[in-house]
Design an enzyme around this catalytic site. Sequence first.
Site, PDB file in Angstrom:
ATOM      1  N   HIS A 121       0.920  -1.184  -0.135  1.00  0.00           N
ATOM      2  CA  HIS A 121      -0.069   0.250   0.019  1.00  0.00           C
ATOM      3  C   HIS A 121       1.055   1.087   0.138  1.00  0.00           C
ATOM      4  O   HIS A 121       0.720   2.306  -0.587  1.00  0.00           O
ATOM      5  CB  HIS A 121      -0.952  -0.075   1.238  1.00  0.00           C
ATOM      6  CG  HIS A 121      -2.006  -0.928   1.264  1.00  0.00           C
ATOM      7  ND1 HIS A 121      -1.961  -1.982   2.520  1.00  0.00           N
ATOM      8  CD2 HIS A 121      -3.005  -1.194   0.596  1.00  0.00           C
ATOM      9  CE1 HIS A 121      -2.776  -2.848   2.242  1.00  0.00           C
ATOM     10  NE2 HIS A 121      -3.560  -2.523   1.185  1.00  0.00           N
TER      11      HIS A 121
ATOM     12  N   GLN B 174     -18.402  -5.593  -1.120  1.00  0.00           N
ATOM     13  CA  GLN B 174     -17.452  -6.507  -2.028  1.00  0.00           C
ATOM     14  C   GLN B 174     -17.137  -7.525  -1.253  1.00  0.00           C
ATOM     15  O   GLN B 174     -16.277  -8.394  -2.000  1.00  0.00           O
ATOM     16  CB  GLN B 174     -16.312  -5.720  -2.536  1.00  0.00           C
ATOM     17  CG  GLN B 174     -15.187  -5.437  -1.614  1.00  0.00           C
ATOM     18  CD  GLN B 174     -14.173  -4.362  -1.862  1.00  0.00           C
ATOM     19  OE1 GLN B 174     -14.157  -3.293  -2.074  1.00  0.00           O
ATOM     20  NE2 GLN B 174     -12.836  -5.194  -2.106  1.00  0.00           N
TER      21      GLN B 174
ATOM     22  N   ASP C 108      -3.990  -7.166  -7.879  1.00  0.00           N
ATOM     23  CA  ASP C 108      -5.268  -7.279  -8.023  1.00  0.00           C
ATOM     24  C   ASP C 108      -5.605  -6.919  -9.247  1.00  0.00           C
ATOM     25  O   ASP C 108      -6.183  -6.028  -9.763  1.00  0.00           O
ATOM     26  CB  ASP C 108      -6.317  -6.458  -7.122  1.00  0.00           C
ATOM     27  CG  ASP C 108      -5.816  -6.674  -5.500  1.00  0.00           C
ATOM     28  OD1 ASP C 108      -6.550  -7.874  -5.361  1.00  0.00           O
ATOM     29  OD2 ASP C 108      -5.393  -5.973  -4.965  1.00  0.00           O
TER      30      ASP C 108
HETATM   31  P1  AMP Z   1      -6.562  -3.303  -0.372  1.00  0.00           P
HETATM   32  O1  AMP Z   1      -6.374  -2.761   0.888  1.00  0.00           O
HETATM   33  O2  AMP Z   1      -6.356  -4.769  -0.362  1.00  0.00           O
HETATM   34  O3  AMP Z   1      -8.008  -2.998  -1.058  1.00  0.00           O
HETATM   35  O4  AMP Z   1      -5.680  -2.707  -1.522  1.00  0.00           O
HETATM   36  C1  AMP Z   1      -5.723  -1.313  -1.799  1.00  0.00           C
HETATM   37  C2  AMP Z   1      -4.744  -1.173  -2.869  1.00  0.00           C
HETATM   38  O5  AMP Z   1      -3.333  -1.631  -2.636  1.00  0.00           O
HETATM   39  C3  AMP Z   1      -5.241  -1.968  -4.139  1.00  0.00           C
HETATM   40  O6  AMP Z   1      -5.151  -1.141  -5.308  1.00  0.00           O
HETATM   41  C4  AMP Z   1      -4.409  -3.053  -3.850  1.00  0.00           C
HETATM   42  O7  AMP Z   1      -4.085  -3.704  -5.528  1.00  0.00           O
HETATM   43  C5  AMP Z   1      -3.027  -2.569  -3.647  1.00  0.00           C
HETATM   44  N1  AMP Z   1      -2.192  -3.675  -3.332  1.00  0.00           N
HETATM   45  C6  AMP Z   1      -2.548  -4.641  -2.384  1.00  0.00           C
HETATM   46  N2  AMP Z   1      -1.455  -5.538  -2.255  1.00  0.00           N
HETATM   47  C7  AMP Z   1      -0.312  -4.910  -2.937  1.00  0.00           C
HETATM   48  C8  AMP Z   1       0.956  -5.298  -3.108  1.00  0.00           C
HETATM   49  N3  AMP Z   1       1.631  -6.376  -2.645  1.00  0.00           N
HETATM   50  N4  AMP Z   1       1.710  -4.373  -3.833  1.00  0.00           N
HETATM   51  C9  AMP Z   1       1.182  -3.408  -4.585  1.00  0.00           C
HETATM   52  N5  AMP Z   1      -0.148  -2.929  -4.521  1.00  0.00           N
HETATM   53  C10 AMP Z   1      -0.878  -3.709  -3.564  1.00  0.00           C
END
Ligand code: AMP
Length: 279
Positions: free
Chosen positions: A37, A61, A151
């Site tokens: 993040h 979701q 994702d």
């Molecule tokens: P989330 O909190 O899981 O909804 O993720 C928020 C954002 O962070 C989304 O755009 C994810 O694709 C991105 N994200 C999650 N894990 C990673 C990672 N390991 N590397 C880069 N971006 C990530």
Amino acid sequence: MILFKDIITLQDYLNRQKLHNLKTGFVPTMGALHVGHISLITKAKSANDLVICSIFVNPTQFNNVSDLEKYPKTLEADIDKLEAAGCDVLFLPSVSEMYKEGIENKHYELGYLETILEGKYRPGHFQGVSIIVDKLLLAVMPDVLYMGRKDYQQCMVVETMMEIEKHKVILEICDTMRETDGLAMSSRNMRLNETERKQALRIFECLMIIKNEMKPGNLIHLKQKATNFLLSNGYKVDYTEIADAETLKLQDNWDGKKKLVALVAAYLNEVRLIDNIVL
Ligand code: AMP
């Protein structure tokens, strides 16, 4: 960093900032922040005058109640990490703030994208993602939206939703951040115990099998080999697939030229892990 909990005050602040022609970057998250993040925040920071992050665990979701209930929450640590990364604004709305009229029935025509992979195994998930990103974009009105390739399908869904809703935002897709052993960083990794954490690496190894053994011709045996690898390591597999990297059309054959992506989703006990690699 300034924290806002409601849309009106957030917009009031952002509108005043935009009078100075500031370029804004937006990073939507569900919290339990990790280096992945923060890499998005850093990227946004390097290319914008003002960086906004949102933390909102979006109920629409989640197609599984227990996954929603068990979603990790680490707000104080998240705030510290965002401040250290230089994030300017944190938007932290409640469910009633984001869904003022209750849960709407709005439907996005996502087409084929919603019928495969995550769309197939998590019915309704991408409608929930679309509705919340749509609402967040309307609230924040950023110039650039930052999302993670971790994702992969979600990025394509958001691109489709932005076209449908005519959002004039640039989507910047950022690389997946991994632990030193290769495991993709994920908030859900916090739910893994020590043994599961070691086992979780098999997901990355499964993608490596596909990457290293890819040859032009039939791909079915390779996909089966990758599935069997996870099954024999105690996983319940949703899919191990190879798809066209541009359209996400699933592929059983490769002409040796087309750009492909390998994608995996599997359960390690209660925890569902996903990962992908562009081949
Ligand atoms: P989330 O909190 O899981 O909804 O993720 C928020 C954002 O962070 C989304 O755009 C994810 O694709 C991105 N994200 C999650 N894990 C990673 C990672 N390991 N590397 C880069 N971006 C990530």
